[in-house]
Design a protein around this motif. Structure first.
Motif, short mmCIF file in Angstrom:
data_model
loop_
_atom_site.label_atom_id
_atom_site.label_comp_id
_atom_site.label_asym_id
_atom_site.label_seq_id
_atom_site.Cartn_x
_atom_site.Cartn_y
_atom_site.Cartn_z
N SER A 137 0.90 4.00 -3.03
CA SER A 137 0.61 5.42 -2.77
C SER A 137 1.75 6.31 -3.22
CB SER A 137 0.34 5.62 -1.27
OG SER A 137 0.08 6.98 -0.98
N SER B 284 -3.11 7.36 -11.24
CA SER B 284 -3.59 6.30 -10.35
C SER B 284 -2.73 5.04 -10.49
CB SER B 284 -5.05 5.97 -10.66
OG SER B 284 -5.87 7.11 -10.44
N HIS C 59 -2.04 0.82 -8.87
CA HIS C 59 -2.70 -0.30 -8.22
C HIS C 59 -1.79 -1.53 -8.16
CE1 HIS C 59 -4.31 0.43 -12.35
NE2 HIS C 59 -3.71 -0.72 -12.56
N ARG D 137 0.81 -1.23 0.00
CA ARG D 137 0.00 0.00 0.00
C ARG D 137 0.84 1.28 0.00
NH1 ARG D 137 -3.31 -1.69 3.23
NH2 ARG D 137 -4.90 -2.29 1.73
N GLU E 264 -5.56 -0.05 -4.48
CA GLU E 264 -5.66 0.99 -5.50
C GLU E 264 -5.46 2.35 -4.85
OE1 GLU E 264 -8.60 2.56 -9.08
OE2 GLU E 264 -9.44 2.14 -7.10
N GLU E 265 -4.72 3.21 -5.50
CA GLU E 265 -4.51 4.58 -5.04
C GLU E 265 -4.87 5.50 -6.20
OE1 GLU E 265 -3.72 7.53 -2.32
OE2 GLU E 265 -3.64 5.35 -1.96
#
Length: 281
Positions: free
Chosen positions: A122, A131, A133, A118, A147-148
């Motif tokens: 990010s 974006s 992921h 994560r 997902e970010e």
């Protein structure tokens, strides 16, 4: 349909009675007789196949594990019926099936992969401004586990929990390119195994081989409108200590809204994927 062909080295005199599933007392892999011999042998066969770089012949499984060949065939047939192994008839070899990938994906999701990935996802989104992921393979699909979404960027189809065809997604292509070619053939034996979303992308094994060849040459996977029209992605595989692709990181952007080029995004995605690979080892 999976077809079973007798290998040329089979002894027709070997009994195929289910009693032969009981292990030989000389089985070098058994320190003591298991209470459920068929279950013990099944798990040992799956473990053996999981350690190989590609599908293996039944005689190699039998010789390595010390399990009678007739028992190996009985167990492989049962596992094939449930999708845990697949028989490549043209090569007389056996590889892991889609159900085994489901187990691997479940294990991965329950381990700290999402937690470790994560912050990297990010950071990747912040660095690129698009974006990002993280996805794992489950059979012929990829499953998104992180997902970010970058600020002021449109929502993507790749939300957490979504499955997409692996041969179309950049994350899936990155992982498929890192798999043994025999394993890819087992997953995609014919045109019937290719799903379609936008009318783009490979539709037969030869086309997929070309896509994966380019992926290996470039060092990253790319897709352009094959998952969602108007969007592009770059993906890089995350490898465990054996070099097996356990996940993939990707960045996705709207092609009309930015002048980003895949080659300019790839180094950032590769850096994040390499760092996650290092943390998993």
């Amino acid at each position: 349909m999976i077809r079973f062909h007798r290998d040329p080295f089979d002894d027709p005199a070997v009994s195929c009675d289910p009693v032969s599933v009981i292990p030989d007392i000389h089985d070098p892999g058994a320190a003591r007789a298991p209470q459920v011999p068929a279950a013990d042998q099944t798990l040992r066969i799956l473990s053996f196949l999981a350690r190989q770089r590609g599908p293996a012949a039944a005689h190699a499984i039998s010789d390595h594990l010390g399990i009678p060949r007739s028992s190996v065939y009985h167990l492989l047939a049962a596992m094939a019926a449930h999708g845990f192994v697949v028989h490549i008839a043209s090569e007389r070899r056996w590889g892991l099936g889609t159900a085994a990938f489901e187990l691997a994906g479940g294990y991965t999701r329950q381990q700290p992969l999402a937690r470790l990935g994560r912050p990297l996802v990010s950071g990747l989104a912040d660095r690129v401004g698009e974006s990002a992921h993280l996805a794992v393979m489950t059979g012929r699909d990829v499953l998104y586990i992180v997902e970010e979404r970058a600020p002021r960027r449109p929502a993507l189809v790749s939300e957490v929990g979504v499955r997409l065809p692996a041969h179309l997604a950049a994350t899936g292509r990155a992982m498929l390119a890192a798999l043994p070619r025999e394993q890819v053939r087992a997953l995609y034996p014919d045109a019937a195994t290719f799903a379609d979303r936008t009318g783009r992308g490979p539709r037969r094994p030869s086309e997929l081989r070309d896509v994966l060849r380019r992926t290996r040459q470039d060092g990253y996977a790319s897709e352009d409108g094959e998952v969602t029209l108007g969007f592009r992605s770059i993906g890089v595989a995350v490898l465990d200590h054996t070099g097996w692709p356990v996940a993939a990181l990707a960045v996705t952007w709207e092609a009309a809204a930015t002048a980003l080029a895949g080659a300019s995004v790839a180094p950032a995605v590769r850096s994040a994927a390499d760092e996650l690979s290092r943390r998993l080892r």
